[in-house]
Design a protein around this motif. Structure first.
Motif, short mmCIF file in Angstrom:
data_model
loop_
_atom_site.label_atom_id
_atom_site.label_comp_id
_atom_site.label_asym_id
_atom_site.label_seq_id
_atom_site.Cartn_x
_atom_site.Cartn_y
_atom_site.Cartn_z
N ALA A 14 0.92 -0.88 0.19
CA ALA A 14 -0.05 -0.24 -0.32
C ALA A 14 0.83 1.40 -0.01
CB ALA A 14 -0.79 0.03 1.18
N LYS A 15 0.61 2.16 -0.34
CA LYS A 15 1.07 3.78 -0.14
C LYS A 15 1.69 3.86 0.61
CE LYS A 15 1.39 8.14 -2.41
NZ LYS A 15 -0.27 9.54 -2.93
N ASP A 16 1.05 3.71 1.37
CA ASP A 16 1.37 4.29 3.20
C ASP A 16 2.61 2.82 3.81
OD1 ASP A 16 -0.10 6.08 3.49
OD2 ASP A 16 -1.81 5.20 4.15
N ASP A 17 2.18 1.88 3.31
CA ASP A 17 3.71 1.42 3.37
C ASP A 17 4.50 1.19 2.81
OD1 ASP A 17 2.13 0.78 5.82
OD2 ASP A 17 0.70 -1.15 4.28
N ALA A 18 4.68 1.93 1.68
CA ALA A 18 5.76 1.95 0.93
C ALA A 18 7.09 2.32 1.58
CB ALA A 18 5.18 1.65 -0.59
N LEU A 19 8.56 2.46 1.61
CA LEU A 19 9.62 2.53 1.69
C LEU A 19 9.63 3.97 0.84
CD1 LEU A 19 12.03 -0.21 1.52
CD2 LEU A 19 11.43 0.29 3.20
N PRO A 20 10.34 5.08 1.60
CA PRO A 20 9.82 6.31 1.63
C PRO A 20 11.57 6.54 0.23
CG PRO A 20 11.49 6.04 3.35
CD PRO A 20 10.51 4.72 3.00
N GLY A 21 12.38 5.68 0.47
CA GLY A 21 13.46 6.28 -1.15
C GLY A 21 14.15 7.75 -0.91
N ARG A 22 14.19 8.20 -2.02
CA ARG A 22 15.35 9.50 -1.64
C ARG A 22 14.55 10.02 -2.59
NH1 ARG A 22 16.66 5.03 -2.61
NH2 ARG A 22 17.47 4.40 -0.53
N ALA A 23 15.11 11.47 -2.49
CA ALA A 23 14.62 12.38 -3.15
C ALA A 23 15.84 12.54 -5.06
CB ALA A 23 14.80 13.94 -3.07
N ASP A 24 16.91 12.79 -4.04
CA ASP A 24 18.31 11.95 -5.13
C ASP A 24 17.81 11.08 -6.25
OD1 ASP A 24 18.27 14.89 -4.88
OD2 ASP A 24 19.85 14.53 -3.28
N PRO A 25 18.55 11.09 -7.52
CA PRO A 25 19.21 10.01 -8.02
C PRO A 25 20.27 9.04 -7.50
CG PRO A 25 18.52 11.34 -9.37
CD PRO A 25 18.65 12.39 -8.43
N ILE A 26 20.09 7.81 -7.36
CA ILE A 26 20.92 6.78 -7.03
C ILE A 26 22.45 7.12 -8.41
CG2 ILE A 26 19.93 5.08 -5.00
CD1 ILE A 26 20.02 3.55 -7.69
N PRO A 27 23.28 6.73 -7.72
CA PRO A 27 24.40 7.04 -8.88
C PRO A 27 24.70 5.34 -9.96
CG PRO A 27 25.13 7.06 -6.68
CD PRO A 27 23.87 6.47 -6.80
N THR A 28 24.93 5.92 -11.02
CA THR A 28 24.61 4.85 -11.73
C THR A 28 25.66 5.18 -13.40
OG1 THR A 28 22.90 3.45 -13.98
CG2 THR A 28 22.95 6.21 -13.61
N ALA A 29 25.43 4.25 -14.34
CA ALA A 29 26.76 4.45 -15.32
C ALA A 29 26.76 5.98 -16.20
CB ALA A 29 26.40 3.50 -16.22
N GLU A 30 28.20 6.94 -17.13
CA GLU A 30 27.66 7.01 -17.46
C GLU A 30 27.20 7.27 -18.65
OE1 GLU A 30 27.91 10.53 -16.98
OE2 GLU A 30 28.02 10.27 -14.59
N GLU A 31 27.72 5.92 -18.98
CA GLU A 31 27.66 5.50 -20.65
C GLU A 31 27.18 4.49 -21.18
OE1 GLU A 31 31.27 6.49 -23.12
OE2 GLU A 31 31.86 4.49 -22.78
N HIS A 32 26.22 4.15 -22.38
CA HIS A 32 26.24 2.45 -22.47
C HIS A 32 27.43 1.61 -22.39
CE1 HIS A 32 24.52 -0.92 -24.34
NE2 HIS A 32 23.19 -0.58 -23.74
N PHE A 33 27.39 0.35 -22.07
CA PHE A 33 29.05 -0.30 -21.69
C PHE A 33 29.02 -0.40 -23.49
CE2 PHE A 33 31.04 -4.10 -21.56
CZ PHE A 33 31.95 -3.94 -21.32
N LEU A 34 28.11 -1.09 -24.45
CA LEU A 34 28.53 -1.95 -25.34
C LEU A 34 28.15 -0.60 -26.68
CD1 LEU A 34 26.32 -4.91 -25.84
CD2 LEU A 34 28.96 -4.43 -25.54
N PHE A 35 27.21 0.57 -26.36
CA PHE A 35 27.26 1.10 -27.68
C PHE A 35 27.44 2.65 -27.14
CE2 PHE A 35 22.67 -0.45 -28.00
CZ PHE A 35 22.80 -1.38 -28.72
N HIS A 36 28.61 3.06 -26.11
CA HIS A 36 29.60 3.96 -25.63
C HIS A 36 29.23 5.41 -26.29
CE1 HIS A 36 32.72 1.06 -24.91
NE2 HIS A 36 32.73 0.90 -26.24
N ARG A 37 27.43 5.22 -25.59
CA ARG A 37 26.45 6.94 -26.00
C ARG A 37 26.16 7.43 -24.81
NH1 ARG A 37 23.71 3.50 -30.19
NH2 ARG A 37 24.48 4.31 -32.35
N PRO A 38 26.10 8.47 -23.72
CA PRO A 38 25.42 8.94 -22.90
C PRO A 38 24.04 8.02 -22.21
CG PRO A 38 26.11 10.78 -24.02
CD PRO A 38 26.34 9.78 -25.20
N LEU A 39 24.07 7.57 -21.19
CA LEU A 39 22.82 7.14 -20.97
C LEU A 39 22.08 7.34 -21.10
CD1 LEU A 39 22.44 3.51 -20.21
CD2 LEU A 39 23.51 3.85 -17.76
N LYS A 40 22.09 9.46 -20.33
CA LYS A 40 20.90 9.42 -20.03
C LYS A 40 20.92 11.04 -21.36
CE LYS A 40 21.55 9.64 -14.82
NZ LYS A 40 21.67 10.13 -14.13
#
Length: 217
Positions: A14-40
Motif C-alpha cells: 500500500a502507498k502508506d507502507d512503501a519505503l520512502p526512497g529518496r529525492a535524489d537519483p542513485i549513482p549509475t553509469a555514465e555511458e552504455h557499455f556497448l554503444f558508448h553513448r551517454p546513458l542519460k
C-alpha cells in the motif's frame, strides 16, 4: 537475485507502507557499455522510446540491445511507489517498483510491433509475479506506454497472443499495460550486466509460442 535474503514478495505494498526512497537519483553509469553513448541522452529527434518489464532486467536488456534499430538501452525501476529506489530496496517488495528496461529505437528501422513481438516471445507472461525461479512483484510482466498508439498496439497484441497461448494450453496473460511513469536508473553494475558478465544468471525464458505480430512483409 537476493530472493533468499529478502524473501519472496508477491503482494504490492500500500502507498502508506512503501519505503520512502529518496529525492535524489542513485549513482549509475555514465555511458552504455556497448554503444558508448551517454546513458542519460535525450531521445534523439525521429526516435521513440519504449519500456518493458519481463523478469530479471539483465537478460531483458540483452534481448533488446541485440536488435537492429535499437539506439540505446538502460535498466531501472518503474511503475511503483518508492522514488529513486536501490536494488536492495526493490528486492524487499516494499517499493512496488518493477525491474524494467527502457529502449530508445529508430522506428524507421524497427517498429513498436517488432519490439512487442520480442517482449511477448521473450518471457512467460502468464506467471504473475514471477519469471522462472525469480519471484516477486519486481519481476512482473508489464508494458509501459508513452503514446495512445503504443497503448492501442500493446492491448491489441495482448489479445492476439492470449489466443495463441490458450491454444498451446497456457493460462491467462497477467501482463499489466499502463502509461509509463518515471523511470529511475538502476545502479552502475546493473547496466548492460550480461555484456560485462557473459556467464551471469538470468531466469527469464519464453513459452516457445510464436506471437503473430511484428512480422515484416
Amino acid at each position: 537475485m537476493l530472493n533468499a535474503l529478502f524473501g519472496k514478495k508477491t503482494t504490492m505494498p500500500a502507498k502508506d507502507d512503501a519505503l520512502p526512497g529518496r529525492a535524489d537519483p542513485i549513482p549509475t553509469a555514465e555511458e552504455h557499455f556497448l554503444f558508448h553513448r551517454p546513458l542519460k541522452s535525450p531521445v534523439p529527434e525521429g526516435m521513440e522510446e519504449a519500456t518493458f518489464g519481463m523478469g530479471c532486467f539483465w537478460g531483458v536488456e540483452r534481448k533488446f540491445w541485440q536488435l537492429d534499430g535499437v539506439w540505446l538501452t538502460m535498466v531501472g525501476y518503474s511503475a511503483g511507489l518508492t522514488p529513486n529506489p536501490t536494488y536492495k530496496e526493490t528486492c524487499t517488495g516494499m517499493t512496488g517498483q518493477n525491474e524494467v528496461v527502457r529502449v530508445i529505437y529508430d522506428p524507421a528501422v524497427i517498429t513498436y510491433d517488432d519490439l512487442l513481438k520480442v517482449f511477448w516471445e521473450g518471457h512467460d507472461p502468464t506467471q504473475g509475479d514471477r519469471q522462472g525461479n525469480d519471484v516477486g512483484t519486481q519481476y512482473r510482466s508489464g508494458i509501459y506506454t508513452y503514446t495512445d498508439a503504443q497503448a492501442e498496439a500493446a492491448e491489441a497484441s495482448r489479445e492476439v497472443y492470449a489466443e495463441s497461448l490458450r491454444g498451446a494450453g497456457y493460462g491467462p496473460i497477467t501482463t499489466e499495460i499502463k502509461p509509463a511513469t518515471e523511470f529511475y536508473f538502476a545502479e552502475d553494475y546493473h547496466q548492460q550486466y550480461l555484456a560485462k558478465n557473459p556467464g551471469g544468471y538470468c531466469g527469464i525464458g519464453g513459452t516457445g509460442v510464436t506471437c503473430p505480430i511484428g512480422l515484416k512483409a
